[in-house]
Design a protein around this motif. Sequence first.
Motif, PDB file in Angstrom:
ATOM      1  N   GLY A 263      -5.977  -7.839 -10.047  1.00  0.00           N
ATOM      2  CA  GLY A 263      -4.776  -7.571  -9.258  1.00  0.00           C
ATOM      3  C   GLY A 263      -4.194  -6.194  -9.479  1.00  0.00           C
ATOM      4  N   THR A 264      -5.022  -5.159  -9.403  1.00  0.00           N
ATOM      5  CA  THR A 264      -4.571  -3.819  -9.754  1.00  0.00           C
ATOM      6  C   THR A 264      -4.796  -2.845  -8.608  1.00  0.00           C
ATOM      7  N   ALA A 265      -4.674  -1.545  -8.907  1.00  0.00           N
ATOM      8  CA  ALA A 265      -4.839  -0.503  -7.891  1.00  0.00           C
ATOM      9  C   ALA A 265      -5.645   0.642  -8.475  1.00  0.00           C
ATOM     10  N   LEU A 266      -6.335   1.347  -7.608  1.00  0.00           N
ATOM     11  CA  LEU A 266      -7.047   2.564  -7.984  1.00  0.00           C
ATOM     12  C   LEU A 266      -6.370   3.791  -7.394  1.00  0.00           C
ATOM     13  N   ARG A 267      -5.843   3.646  -6.194  1.00  0.00           N
ATOM     14  CA  ARG A 267      -5.274   4.805  -5.503  1.00  0.00           C
ATOM     15  C   ARG A 267      -4.010   5.322  -6.191  1.00  0.00           C
ATOM     16  N   ASN A 268      -3.624   6.532  -5.822  1.00  0.00           N
ATOM     17  CA  ASN A 268      -2.380   7.101  -6.326  1.00  0.00           C
ATOM     18  C   ASN A 268      -1.225   6.159  -6.036  1.00  0.00           C
ATOM     19  N   TRP A 269      -0.264   6.079  -6.981  1.00  0.00           N
ATOM     20  CA  TRP A 269       0.800   5.086  -6.876  1.00  0.00           C
ATOM     21  C   TRP A 269       1.635   5.251  -5.611  1.00  0.00           C
ATOM     22  N   GLN A 270       1.919   6.471  -5.210  1.00  0.00           N
ATOM     23  CA  GLN A 270       2.695   6.666  -3.988  1.00  0.00           C
ATOM     24  C   GLN A 270       1.919   6.147  -2.779  1.00  0.00           C
ATOM     25  N   ASP A 271       0.616   6.387  -2.745  1.00  0.00           N
ATOM     26  CA  ASP A 271      -0.203   5.888  -1.630  1.00  0.00           C
ATOM     27  C   ASP A 271      -0.243   4.361  -1.619  1.00  0.00           C
ATOM     28  N   TYR A 272      -0.347   3.771  -2.812  1.00  0.00           N
ATOM     29  CA  TYR A 272      -0.330   2.310  -2.900  1.00  0.00           C
ATOM     30  C   TYR A 272       0.992   1.750  -2.372  1.00  0.00           C
ATOM     31  N   MET A 273       2.105   2.330  -2.804  1.00  0.00           N
ATOM     32  CA  MET A 273       3.411   1.854  -2.364  1.00  0.00           C
ATOM     33  C   MET A 273       3.589   2.018  -0.859  1.00  0.00           C
ATOM     34  N   GLN A 274       3.081   3.110  -0.317  1.00  0.00           N
ATOM     35  CA  GLN A 274       3.186   3.338   1.128  1.00  0.00           C
ATOM     36  C   GLN A 274       2.488   2.222   1.898  1.00  0.00           C
ATOM     37  N   GLU A 275       1.285   1.865   1.454  1.00  0.00           N
ATOM     38  CA  GLU A 275       0.569   0.795   2.154  1.00  0.00           C
ATOM     39  C   GLU A 275       1.213  -0.557   1.917  1.00  0.00           C
ATOM     40  N   LEU A 276       1.794  -0.741   0.733  1.00  0.00           N
ATOM     41  CA  LEU A 276       2.473  -2.004   0.461  1.00  0.00           C
ATOM     42  C   LEU A 276       3.590  -2.236   1.477  1.00  0.00           C
ATOM     43  N   PHE A 277       4.408  -1.198   1.713  1.00  0.00           N
ATOM     44  CA  PHE A 277       5.493  -1.334   2.681  1.00  0.00           C
ATOM     45  C   PHE A 277       4.957  -1.542   4.098  1.00  0.00           C
ATOM     46  N   ALA A 278       3.827  -0.918   4.388  1.00  0.00           N
ATOM     47  CA  ALA A 278       3.301  -0.998   5.747  1.00  0.00           C
ATOM     48  C   ALA A 278       2.586  -2.313   6.033  1.00  0.00           C
ATOM     49  N   MET A 279       1.885  -2.879   5.029  1.00  0.00           N
ATOM     50  CA  MET A 279       0.961  -3.961   5.318  1.00  0.00           C
ATOM     51  C   MET A 279       1.262  -5.297   4.642  1.00  0.00           C
ATOM     52  N   GLN A 280       2.057  -5.316   3.584  1.00  0.00           N
ATOM     53  CA  GLN A 280       2.223  -6.566   2.846  1.00  0.00           C
ATOM     54  C   GLN A 280       2.836  -7.664   3.715  1.00  0.00           C
ATOM     55  N   GLY A 281       3.868  -7.328   4.473  1.00  0.00           N
ATOM     56  CA  GLY A 281       4.503  -8.332   5.322  1.00  0.00           C
ATOM     57  C   GLY A 281       3.563  -8.884   6.377  1.00  0.00           C
ATOM     58  N   PHE A 282       2.727  -8.021   6.930  1.00  0.00           N
ATOM     59  CA  PHE A 282       1.747  -8.448   7.930  1.00  0.00           C
ATOM     60  C   PHE A 282       0.696  -9.354   7.306  1.00  0.00           C
ATOM     61  N   LEU A 283       0.146  -8.941   6.161  1.00  0.00           N
ATOM     62  CA  LEU A 283      -0.934  -9.698   5.544  1.00  0.00           C
ATOM     63  C   LEU A 283      -0.456 -11.028   4.972  1.00  0.00           C
ATOM     64  N   SER A 284       0.748 -11.039   4.388  1.00  0.00           N
ATOM     65  CA  SER A 284       1.202 -12.238   3.680  1.00  0.00           C
ATOM     66  C   SER A 284       2.014 -13.195   4.531  1.00  0.00           C
ATOM     67  N   ALA A 285       2.648 -12.678   5.611  1.00  0.00           N
ATOM     68  CA  ALA A 285       3.543 -13.549   6.385  1.00  0.00           C
ATOM     69  C   ALA A 285       3.466 -13.327   7.886  1.00  0.00           C
ATOM     70  N   ASP A 288       4.822  -8.272  12.381  1.00  0.00           N
ATOM     71  CA  ASP A 288       4.208  -7.398  13.383  1.00  0.00           C
ATOM     72  C   ASP A 288       3.689  -6.136  12.684  1.00  0.00           C
ATOM     73  N   PRO A 289       2.355  -5.896  12.702  1.00  0.00           N
ATOM     74  CA  PRO A 289       1.816  -4.774  11.925  1.00  0.00           C
ATOM     75  C   PRO A 289       2.213  -3.409  12.468  1.00  0.00           C
ATOM     76  N   ALA A 290       2.312  -3.269  13.796  1.00  0.00           N
ATOM     77  CA  ALA A 290       2.701  -1.970  14.356  1.00  0.00           C
ATOM     78  C   ALA A 290       4.143  -1.641  14.008  1.00  0.00           C
ATOM     79  N   GLU A 291       5.011  -2.640  14.086  1.00  0.00           N
ATOM     80  CA  GLU A 291       6.408  -2.413  13.716  1.00  0.00           C
ATOM     81  C   GLU A 291       6.538  -2.094  12.232  1.00  0.00           C
ATOM     82  N   ALA A 292       5.766  -2.798  11.388  1.00  0.00           N
ATOM     83  CA  ALA A 292       5.828  -2.553   9.957  1.00  0.00           C
ATOM     84  C   ALA A 292       5.326  -1.154   9.611  1.00  0.00           C
TER      85      ALA A 292
END
Length: 458
Positions: A263-285, A288-292
């Motif tokens: 359950g870890t990450a390889l990418r730079n932390w800022q890049d990881y956080m950016q994708e978390l905000f963009a995709m976590q809501g779409f993937l987990s619940a 709307d991915p475009a809105e996110a």
Amino acid sequence: MASAILAGVLAGGTAVASQSTVSPITAELTRRAALGVALENTSEGPKVTTVTPQLTAALAGVAPGDIILSLNGKATKTNTELVAAAGLLRAGDTTTLTIKRGAETKNLIAKATPRPLEVIPDADVRYGTVSFKDGRLRDILVTPKNAAVGGPVVFLVQGYGCGSVEGPATHPYHLLAKTLAEAGIGSYRIEKLGMGDSLTNTPCLKTDFALEMEGFEAGYQALIKDRGISPDRIIILGHSMGGIQAPLIAAKGPVPRGVMVYGTALRNWQDYMQELFAMQGFLSAGADPAEAEQAAKAFRPLMQRIFNESVSLKTIANENPNHEAMLRAAFAWDGDDLILGRNLAYWRGVAAQDTVAAWRDTKAPVLAIYGEADFAAIDERDHKRIVDVVNFYRPGTATYRFLPLTGHGFDLQASREEVRAANQAGKPVTIAPYNPELTKIMAAWINSLPAKAQPAAN
């Protein structure tokens, strides 16, 4: 990791079993107290959901539904603040809890009770201490009674939260140690600064990334020198943020027998956080991915300021009202130096790590495991990339495993589709606190590692 991280903070409870040995607590460290409550965050403060009998809160008269406003005069506006305040309690301390019950405010007083010692069937659980700078850190070594001489020991490097690595019978780290022991594999844990029984002048919430790393490195050295476990027996396991820290420990040496991450990450932390905000809501619940994705774009300049520039959070908030609102809503900013439960220096230290170089320099076999329902780690890509990076430098030494139905905290859940549907419906998703298949994967890989070459006879 981030918003869905397992912080390792559980209060109260005890594990009870037979045929087990627990060492006496050493004189250097007084046992930490157990508050004994489960909590949920509310706008009024930490709300008690359950109270464990015979522990501090129960003896004081705390009841489910109470809001804990302060502990020994220290305001506790959030669960994090209450956990930090409770972490200062030692067994026998007089404890005053100010609670709100309905419309009434009360002061409740009791003597703090010690946290129960961990007990694991058919294993020795040995509590010790590690000298560290101006204080001492608590460590715990679990040795199965059926362990082979010179058998493996898993050194757990936990997630980012300021919580104890000890816990009740349902705590995932306890269950990890228990199931490893059942497989004949030992385990080792060390508390972060100021957590558990540890005594340090710097508390966890004030610790930056470099100082936290020094604590883990001290534990690694103590496991080797004080506990007598040679590096060729040690497998470092990094969970969540620990998966970023594990290769750093291994690269510094001595080289362990292996490194596992979950359950870890390889990418730079800022890049990881950016994708978390963009995709976590779409993937987990199913958001709307475009809105996110569009909403996440607003975080780019803010995260650049947070993670990579020498400026305070107050300055960031004052220069842009939108940034202040985002800090409070998305990063749980406390108005001072804390976001996401750690201080700003800690997060900047994470963002400064060259994670790919750490894996290049690890020099040990690697196992990367991704759980199907782990939306904190987003998806399996970084785990596969870790394996690709290691195999680039040391071909054939890294392995990837996919673990079905498992969440970020080692818990048994369901498929990604089923979890998404449950989250959309507001239904619970955890079936059991620990998936024993995780231990089976780890044990099989550990047992498959080649034996250390023996020197040739003269």
